[in-house]
Design a protein around this motif. Sequence first.
Motif, short mmCIF file in Angstrom:
data_model
loop_
_atom_site.label_atom_id
_atom_site.label_comp_id
_atom_site.label_asym_id
_atom_site.label_seq_id
_atom_site.Cartn_x
_atom_site.Cartn_y
_atom_site.Cartn_z
N CYS A 1 -9.13 -6.82 12.41
CA CYS A 1 -9.81 -6.93 11.12
C CYS A 1 -11.14 -6.20 11.13
N LEU A 2 -11.88 -6.29 12.24
CA LEU A 2 -13.12 -5.52 12.36
C LEU A 2 -12.84 -4.03 12.25
N ASN A 3 -11.77 -3.56 12.88
CA ASN A 3 -11.42 -2.14 12.84
C ASN A 3 -11.01 -1.68 11.45
N THR A 4 -10.12 -2.42 10.78
CA THR A 4 -9.71 -2.00 9.44
C THR A 4 -10.88 -2.11 8.47
N GLY A 5 -11.77 -3.08 8.69
CA GLY A 5 -12.95 -3.20 7.85
C GLY A 5 -13.88 -2.00 7.99
N GLU A 6 -14.13 -1.57 9.23
CA GLU A 6 -15.00 -0.41 9.43
C GLU A 6 -14.43 0.82 8.75
N ALA A 7 -13.12 1.03 8.89
CA ALA A 7 -12.49 2.18 8.25
C ALA A 7 -12.59 2.10 6.73
N MET B 1 0.14 0.20 18.70
CA MET B 1 0.63 0.74 17.43
C MET B 1 -0.54 1.21 16.58
N GLY B 2 -0.38 2.35 15.92
CA GLY B 2 -1.40 2.83 14.99
C GLY B 2 -1.32 2.13 13.65
N VAL B 3 -2.47 2.00 13.01
CA VAL B 3 -2.56 1.42 11.66
C VAL B 3 -3.01 2.52 10.70
N PRO B 4 -2.13 2.98 9.79
CA PRO B 4 -2.49 4.09 8.90
C PRO B 4 -3.53 3.69 7.86
N TYR B 5 -4.36 4.65 7.49
CA TYR B 5 -5.30 4.43 6.39
C TYR B 5 -4.55 4.00 5.13
N ARG B 6 -3.35 4.53 4.92
CA ARG B 6 -2.59 4.24 3.69
C ARG B 6 -2.20 2.77 3.57
N CYS B 7 -2.30 2.00 4.65
CA CYS B 7 -2.08 0.55 4.56
C CYS B 7 -3.24 -0.17 3.90
N GLY C 1 0.81 -1.20 0.00
CA GLY C 1 0.00 0.00 0.00
C GLY C 1 0.84 1.26 0.00
N GLU C 2 0.17 2.40 0.14
CA GLU C 2 0.88 3.68 0.21
C GLU C 2 1.70 3.80 1.49
N ALA C 3 1.33 3.03 2.50
CA ALA C 3 2.15 2.90 3.71
C ALA C 3 2.40 1.42 3.93
N TYR C 4 3.46 1.12 4.68
CA TYR C 4 3.88 -0.27 4.87
C TYR C 4 4.40 -0.39 6.31
N LEU C 5 3.62 -1.03 7.17
CA LEU C 5 4.01 -1.17 8.57
C LEU C 5 5.12 -2.20 8.73
N THR C 6 6.08 -1.88 9.58
CA THR C 6 7.20 -2.78 9.82
C THR C 6 7.30 -3.11 11.31
N VAL C 7 8.15 -4.08 11.60
CA VAL C 7 8.34 -4.48 12.99
C VAL C 7 8.88 -3.32 13.82
N ASP C 8 9.65 -2.43 13.22
CA ASP C 8 10.15 -1.26 13.94
C ASP C 8 9.00 -0.34 14.38
N ASP C 9 7.97 -0.20 13.52
CA ASP C 9 6.80 0.59 13.90
C ASP C 9 6.11 -0.02 15.11
N GLU D 1 -3.91 7.40 11.07
CA GLU D 1 -4.25 6.07 11.60
C GLU D 1 -5.76 5.94 11.78
N ILE D 2 -6.25 4.73 11.51
CA ILE D 2 -7.69 4.47 11.57
C ILE D 2 -8.04 3.47 12.66
N CYS D 3 -7.03 2.91 13.34
CA CYS D 3 -7.25 2.06 14.50
C CYS D 3 -5.88 1.83 15.15
N ARG D 4 -5.90 1.13 16.28
CA ARG D 4 -4.66 0.78 16.96
C ARG D 4 -4.70 -0.70 17.33
N THR D 5 -3.53 -1.30 17.41
CA THR D 5 -3.44 -2.71 17.76
C THR D 5 -2.28 -2.92 18.73
N ALA D 6 -2.46 -3.87 19.64
CA ALA D 6 -1.42 -4.15 20.63
C ALA D 6 -1.14 -5.64 20.75
N TYR D 7 -1.80 -6.45 19.94
CA TYR D 7 -1.59 -7.90 20.03
C TYR D 7 -0.15 -8.24 19.63
#
Length: 469
Positions: A425-431, A387-393, A324-332, A342-348
């Motif tokens: 997945c519910l969060n990214t789906g809603e966004a 961690m935030g999950v950007p819309y660009r992902c 995608g336009e953004a790419y989450l990495t382990v460093d993030d 960001e459109i949601c956050r995850t901590a799992y």
Amino acid sequence: MSSLSGNEKKADYVLKPKTIPLDDSWDVIVVGGGPAGCAAAAASAREGAKTLLIEATGVLGGMGTAGLVPWFCGYDDGEKVIARGLAEHVRLSLQRNMKFVYEARKDLPKNAPDSPAIDPELLKRIYDDMVTGAGSSILFHTKLASVDMKDDSSVDAIIAANKSGLVAFRAKVYVDATGDGDLAAWAGAVVEKGGENGALQPGTMCFMIANIDEERLAVGPSIHCYDPDSPIWKIIRDDKYPDIIDLHSCFRKIGPGVYGLNTGHVFDVDNTDPENLSQSILLGRRMAGQYRDAFAEYHPAFADCFLAATGSLLGIRETRRIIGEAYLTVDDYLAARSFPDEICRTAYGLDVHGTKAGAIQAAKMTIDELKKLNQEIVCNLKPGTSMGVPYRCLTPKGLRNVLAAGRCISTDRRVNGTVRIMACCLNTGEAAGIAAAMAAKDTGDVHAVDVKKLRSTLKAHGAYLPDPA
């Protein structure tokens, strides 16, 4: 016998020109009715878009229903629930209606950390009501078969197969919630698949066992491998159960005497290879039968149990991921990073399951060694951080009117271990659903969505979106 594998060179067959029915009445079409797809369809319709959800099976919910995954992971950050909005609706609906599991927890605070158990029949109805109640239409037993492009960057129509034969559907915006990124990949999106040399995480055939003696269970050993008396240690060394070779065993109460198991691994499975998947499903069902017999032999609480159900879907952890336009990495993840869009956050944790060779080696370790290894692999964040999950992902590079949601969004392999969890997945789906409706009302370009408006709409519906640092 000749192989059915798609990896072998086959002769070409040229399709003859054929006219098929076209339904071009939709603003947004969501493909895939798992958690991400259900949330996307509900959110899109809630925003006023005429929305169609296409699902290949006869039920919504994906892994939590057809796949029999027995509980939701990833709802909290160790201190509070962070998967809110439609995800919170699903969680609270389960808690309110599973009296056999939650009757002793009536005073559970609304945002207390929790991984709700799943009654799959109840969850089916929750998703049915959530999607149709928002105004979205659903077509069951309708499978994506092809993608037809208007130009290099825009999908013109999708071709689906159902009891009517081949049918074309056209919308202004499409949401790929297939898990495997089928729509985006077939539309020409750049994707990654698995890890180095194409390595893929193993799958699991989840199942339900009934008539368990709960009194004996309460005083007997745990099923989890961290208990030195767990029967799993004996089972993996018993030649009567040849397909059970690893220690992975998770266990959750669903109802009186009924428990769901996310247990064992089906190694070397590829959900994008039909022959491989078929053989893996056969193995998974065989393993479920062996687990029933083995638990009955080695744990007194299971003496009179029976195998009530196996998943009609094999639990798949990994296939394609879009770029995608953004790419989450382990460093993030390790930095618990925030993003303006960001459109949601995850901590799992970074839940990436290992290889067959690794599982065999783990079975030779001590429990302390296993715990240490697990901590090193999963790398849990400190309680209260996420961690935030950007819309660009969610926006595939090079595709104008396609969004991704769920397991196939843009991340590296390790971070995919946290975003693929059903709560996220519910969060990214809603966004994705809100963004798709916004784009459909405008030019159809998902990259041009007003992210501030998207975030404010998510917040209005209860999303956990603290202002990015």
